[in-house]
Write an enzyme that holds these catalytic residues in place. Sequence first.
Site, PDB file in Angstrom:
ATOM      1  N   ASN A 215       0.887  -1.272  -0.137  1.00  0.00           N
ATOM      2  CA  ASN A 215       0.003  -0.022   0.045  1.00  0.00           C
ATOM      3  C   ASN A 215       0.872   1.269   0.072  1.00  0.00           C
ATOM      4  OD1 ASN A 215      -2.886  -0.893  -0.181  1.00  0.00           O
ATOM      5  ND2 ASN A 215      -2.859  -1.408   2.067  1.00  0.00           N
ATOM      6  N   HIS A 220      -3.248   2.700  -2.820  1.00  0.00           N
ATOM      7  CA  HIS A 220      -4.342   1.554  -2.165  1.00  0.00           C
ATOM      8  C   HIS A 220      -4.704   1.242  -3.589  1.00  0.00           C
ATOM      9  CE1 HIS A 220      -4.546   2.589   1.996  1.00  0.00           C
ATOM     10  NE2 HIS A 220      -4.525   3.748   1.760  1.00  0.00           N
ATOM     11  N   ASP A 224      -5.499  -2.805  -3.640  1.00  0.00           N
ATOM     12  CA  ASP A 224      -6.836  -3.391  -3.834  1.00  0.00           C
ATOM     13  C   ASP A 224      -6.668  -4.575  -5.269  1.00  0.00           C
ATOM     14  OD1 ASP A 224      -8.033  -1.968  -2.118  1.00  0.00           O
ATOM     15  OD2 ASP A 224      -8.887  -0.221  -3.582  1.00  0.00           O
ATOM     16  N   GLU A 250      -6.151  -7.596   5.017  1.00  0.00           N
ATOM     17  CA  GLU A 250      -5.347  -8.589   4.124  1.00  0.00           C
ATOM     18  C   GLU A 250      -5.509 -10.229   4.615  1.00  0.00           C
ATOM     19  OE1 GLU A 250      -2.235  -7.182   6.848  1.00  0.00           O
ATOM     20  OE2 GLU A 250      -4.196  -6.303   6.081  1.00  0.00           O
TER      21      GLU A 250
END
Length: 416
Positions: A215, A220, A224, A250
């Site tokens: 991240n 982000h 994703d 996660e």
Amino acid sequence: MDTMAVSQTQQAVANIERLAALERYDILDTPAEPAFDRVARLVRLIFDVETSLVTMIDAHRQWYKAALGTPLSQVPVRDSFCQHALLSPRALVVPDATLDPRFSANPHVTAPNGVRFYAGMPLVTEDGQTIGTICAIDRSPRDFSDRETAILEELAQVVMSELELRLLATSDGLTGLATRRAFKAEADKHVALARRHRSQLSVLTFDIDHFKRINDLYGHAGGDMVLKAIAQAAQTGLRKSDLLGRLGGEEFAAVLPDADGPAAMAVAEKLRLAFRMLDFPGSRPPIRVSASFGVATLDPGRDDLESVLLKADEALYEAKRAGRNLTMAWRGTTTATVAEKIDRRRVLKAGRLVFNDRKSVIDCTVRALWERGAEVQVASSADIPEAITLELLSSGNAWDAAIVQRRPNSVELAFR
């Protein structure tokens, strides 16, 4: 009954109802989630404060679902400003904590560079139970206008709306997998069936190694993309009869009906290697993903879903301690499950641990009960002696007990 006894009884009843409301949301000790992190960021941006929190309050602690500006993840409720939020549905605003007799001696205030300003809005359920707070905190005194209070109230409503949506959702919006709540509901059915027929069943838990780095480096959107790829690869590698869910962040879990330990280990290894082969075209530098796995097999005469998940989690943590990108089976070296737990009930109740001839008392949250023992959460287990008394505040029951398993923030007790 005297006035103090009546007040204590009323408080105990209110606490039972409040904890029951909190338990409905199955939010405690879940990983960070973007929706709540976003609210914490908005609090900092709008009010220009150093620290922002989205918290839940159980029987012994204020736990941070989202936090910016502090390294802490929880504090004992007795030391928290937010304990006062339980007494009123309105905002609590403290312009200068050093001048407020309720907080001037609080350790968070007296510490170097301690808290000066605090504004907290209770998180209130539709049936009027306060389960947590949203907070703005700073090391400098300041005023807080009616307009700012109204904004904080609206943000609290955003948090509650998100919690309500979680109750309704059965599939994760990003990955399409079962949500934590839906996964556990369906997994309970698989476990009940395996126990009834004394059939094989195994559980995998896994999470992505160093996901925060992904991240941080790729944003982000990159995170994703990795989560969706992991979910798709896991679904491809499992049978249609297997159950796969995203527990949060996660973290993932899978239930494998009719699978013994070796078969489950083989599945976990297949998934681990598949994750290593994932390719993310266009990422610079190229994204490389690995995951750590824990594997546990159901003992139909002893385990319920919570205990077999706990065993798999313990194996997962062992894999992480051993260097990550590994698969570990539960070694049976802890007491996560024993024969007496066949009647284990998952609960969320206020309790306290009493020792030292009743001179020492530690607040705790009872998370599971069975005929001959209990699992309780505490702020720290470090200074709790081996022999104690557990008191359940809602019923007045008390058991002399011995610690049979000690973790940093929980203990497992055997009643004597």
